[in-house]
Design an enzyme around this catalytic site. Sequence first.
Site: not given
Ligand SMILES: Cc1cc2nc3c(=O)[nH]c(=O)nc-3n(C[C@H](O)[C@H](O)[C@H](O)COP(=O)(O)OP(=O)(O)OC[C@H]3O[C@@H](n4cnc5c(N)ncnc54)[C@H](O)[C@@H]3O)c2cc1C
Length: 481
Positions: A34, A42, A326, A460
């Site tokens: 990380e 998230c 994502d 209910h």
């Molecule tokens: C404002 C907002 C509200 C949201 N609300 C919701 C919701 O209500 N419900 C829902 O389901 N989803 C919601 N989402 C979407 C949700 O946050 C994402 O779908 C989720 O976080 C994706 O998870 P992930 O593990 O793919 O990536 P992320 O949570 O983005 O985590 C990726 C991690 O990888 C790390 N990283 C990146 N590149 C590197 C690297 N080269 N080396 C080391 N570390 C690295 C980053 O620092 C990060 O911590 C929301 C998003 C936003 C922006």
Amino acid sequence: MANSYDVIVIGSGPGGYIAAIRAAQLGLKVAVVEREHLAGICSNWGCIPTKALLRSAEVLHLAEHAKNYGLTLEGKITPDLAAIVKRSRGIAERMNGGVGFLMKKNKVDVIWGEAKLTKPNEIVVAKTTKTIVQPQAPLPKNTLGEGTYTAKHIIIATGARPRALPGIEPDGKLIWTYFEAMNPDRMPKSLLVMGSGAIGIEFASFYRTLGVDVTVVELLPQVMPVEDAEISAFAKKQFDKQGMKIILDAKVTKVEKSADSVTAHVEKKDGSIEKITADRLISAVGVQGNIENLGLEALGVKTDRGCIVIDGYGKTNVPGVYAIGDVAGPPMLAHKAEHEAVICVEKIAGLPNVHPMDKLKIPGCTYCNPQVASVGLTEAKAKAEGRDIRVGRFPFVANGKAIALGEDQGMVKTIFDKKTGELLGAHLVGAEVTELIQGFVVAMNLETTEEDLMHTIFPHPTISETLKESVLDAYGRALNA
Ligand SMILES: Cc1cc2nc3c(=O)[nH]c(=O)nc-3n(C[C@H](O)[C@H](O)[C@H](O)COP(=O)(O)OP(=O)(O)OC[C@H]3O[C@@H](n4cnc5c(N)ncnc54)[C@H](O)[C@@H]3O)c2cc1C
């Protein structure tokens, strides 16, 4: 070897940390890298801190309407934005601390820094290039640092970042992304929100409830464009009543900045331009995968429109390299990332009967007021697929619990295959529907028919009774409407 693992996960968001825990549960030696904040977008800047903000808005709304419940609250109720934000940031800190605890508990090594693949089974972790803004709980004691690490399997879970439109790039001052919208320097008097997807409309709802003059501009003909058109129209009526200005079928083509405001040129369907001035603009036009500087090109990992291409189990085209969450494409939702993580790791571990991801069964929730939640096909999509369908509807105004709660504005819509009775889709708008949708998600996962749902007893009084009534309505048997 000390720096050698069965699985290394890059990124500790809901995709990454869940993959790490599942791998550890299956007896694999695992590390998670990380660079910015344990628990990812998230917990730090997405799902959780926004829900904390929205909860403050909800409490304010209830307090302002206390009279409706026979209560007199003395004095004016004023939102203290700094305190609201402080609470939200504190919750984010608690969440990243929680993931640190889970890593330690599951004996997952945390490697702090920025990872890049150098071979399909090797990464180099360098010093992070990120400025850490989010309050961090202390990292677990076993946290490792920069260096070269190898693993039989490398899972990329690097998430996504805000997308920017050319010429309307966020500057952190006048044009915000979700980062600034969640952590504002002061309360704006007026806001223009560009994009009415989940992120845009949640911020619009939050700020409008706090009394900000909010205008939303949406390119497509409906708010929350992925939702069923009828549900979207229902929600829009409520937003209109709350005084939110929504301009559909329109796009921001240009933004002029002055010292403390922006003027957006909003081009409408008929070609006319409306100039709208607001204190701040929130750019909420989607997110794009973090695929850069990971060494993907050198290894030949296939990408498409900014995301890594995977099969139903998270495998990329390069053996030993996987992607989840994502960065692996839409829908960009935390629960999708988590489920992909489990599928991917169980496949790596060679478990039998691992089911590939079925995107049709991923629910979507938006926590605006009123909330919106859905799973499966919309009516329009079902028709476009040539399905012969039955549609049921049930309004909250005919539900005792909703009336008792003072939450009678909502509806449930269900879509069934006429021939087989298969539940194809469910679409909800109203109070607590983000909790209720799971009933239909379970039903769809078990391939439930209308018969099963009709024979299920719902407690209910609950708003959940509207789910059953909607099913009954699809078959002309609604009991309370
Ligand atoms: C404002 C907002 C509200 C949201 N609300 C919701 C919701 O209500 N419900 C829902 O389901 N989803 C919601 N989402 C979407 C949700 O946050 C994402 O779908 C989720 O976080 C994706 O998870 P992930 O593990 O793919 O990536 P992320 O949570 O983005 O985590 C990726 C991690 O990888 C790390 N990283 C990146 N590149 C590197 C690297 N080269 N080396 C080391 N570390 C690295 C980053 O620092 C990060 O911590 C929301 C998003 C936003 C922006």
